[in-house]
Enzyme design. Structure first.
Site, PDB file in Angstrom:
ATOM      1  N   THR A  97     103.540  39.704-102.342  1.00 54.13           N
ATOM      2  CA  THR A  97     102.441  39.457-101.414  1.00 54.13           C
ATOM      3  C   THR A  97     101.278  40.341-101.816  1.00 54.13           C
ATOM      4  OG1 THR A  97     104.006  38.962 -99.640  1.00 54.13           O
ATOM      5  CG2 THR A  97     101.743  39.486 -98.982  1.00 54.13           C
ATOM      6  N   LYS A 173     101.114  32.782 -97.032  1.00 51.80           N
ATOM      7  CA  LYS A 173     101.815  34.038 -96.737  1.00 51.80           C
ATOM      8  C   LYS A 173     100.984  34.917 -95.804  1.00 51.80           C
ATOM      9  CE  LYS A 173     105.158  37.002 -96.948  1.00 51.80           C
ATOM     10  NZ  LYS A 173     105.538  37.815 -98.114  1.00 51.80           N
ATOM     11  N   LYS A 242     100.297  47.478 -95.585  1.00 48.30           N
ATOM     12  CA  LYS A 242      99.669  46.704 -96.667  1.00 48.30           C
ATOM     13  C   LYS A 242      99.374  45.268 -96.234  1.00 48.30           C
ATOM     14  CE  LYS A 242     102.349  44.872 -99.715  1.00 48.30           C
ATOM     15  NZ  LYS A 242     102.448  43.495-100.231  1.00 48.30           N
TER      16      LYS A 242
END
Length: 293
Positions: A97, A173, A242
């Site tokens: 990701t 995502k 993140k």
């Protein structure tokens, strides 16, 4: 000719079990990670390489499972980067990701070497990774996603193609992580409220988990919140620092409000500031209760 050999870069919490799943599906997997311990953890099923270039050279497909966009850039184009040893026929599959911007930058830089880029970020956690039971959100040219299909099917129980342009997988995502990140944070907030009101949080978990308030994250992380089981990080809080950063940055880029994602991001950031980044993300319950370990 189909995919027979895989070069693998990145054997972290998700990368290692995924590499093993690929090897057990019959692919010849050669991997590299900066951690010798992680390299040992997948031997002998997965062959070890002395460098990322050695892992990638001559392989039909190279899978990259690192944590961040800058790490992806370093693996491909930094000192000792694997771009130098790729051929025009190599399929590069990014499973981390890293956000759509990082994939688009990668596609532009990689085009002078190979145009076969498959963007396939994963979701599902460590246990499902080991079983080859992940969700992978796949994007790329039809010929590339078709060629990578046997590998995708070895790693995932669901690997739909969501776009023909690399980066679309990352966009899916982003939406996935918005939902996951908010669900974890709200599960912690709900159980913290129950605890503050003097309720038995275990009973709250059991009763509400059987009703309309149930969700995967409430069932999975809620159990760990109630049990205080956050020292062994099955999904570290730092991951959502993140990922929620990618969510909010991406939302700003398309001028879309994301107030719930932004609020959840602040909770994860507070956890990192308090030194909880390596803990399981279920620690947000303790964080919201103001309790110390």
């Amino acid at each position: 000719m189909g995919i027979r050999t895989i070069g693998w870069v990145g054997l972290g919490a998700m990368g290692a079990p995924m590499a093993l799943a690929a090897a057990e599906a019959g692919f010849e997997v050669t991997a590299f990670d900066l951690s010798a311990e992680q390299m040992d953890s997948v031997a002998p099923a997965v062959a070890g390489a002395g460098s990322a270039q050695e892992a990638a050279q001559g392989k039909d497909l190279v899978g990259i499972m690192v944590a961040t966009g800058p790490q992806l850039d370093a693996v491909l184009f930094g000192e000792g980067g694997i771009a130098e040893v790729l051929s025009p026929d190599t399929v590069v599959m990014v499973m981390a990701t890293v956000g759509p911007d990082a994939i688009e930058k990668t596609r532009e830089q990689l085009a002078r070497i190979t145009t076969h880029l498959v963007d396939a970020p994963v979701s599902g956690g460590v246990v499902r990774a080991r079983k080859g039971d992940l969700l992978m959100m796949v994007s790329g040219a039809a010929e590339d996603t078709e060629k990578a299909r046997p590998v995708l099917d070895a790693l995932a129980s669901s690997a739909p193609v969501v776009g023909e342009v690399p980066g679309d997988g990352q966009r899916f995502k982003v939406v996935n992580q918005l939902l996951c990140g908010v669900h974890i944070a709200v599960a912690g907030e709900a159980l913290a409220l129950a605890d503050s009101m003097g309720l038995d949080v275990n009973q709250v978990y059991e009763v509400l988990g059987a009703g309309a308030a149930a969700s995967f994250m409430f069932g999975d992380r809620g159990r760990r919140m109630v049990d205080g089981d956050h020292d062994e990080a099955r999904s570290a809080l730092d991951i959502f620092v993140k990922d929620m950063g990618i969510v909010t940055q991406t939302a700003r880029g398309v001028a879309q409000e994301s107030p719930l994602a932004a609020a959840a991001e602040q909770i994860y950031l507070r956890g990192r500031r308090q030194g909880l980044g390596r803990k399981d993300d279920s620690v947000v319950f303790q964080l919201l209760r103001g309790k110390k370990d």
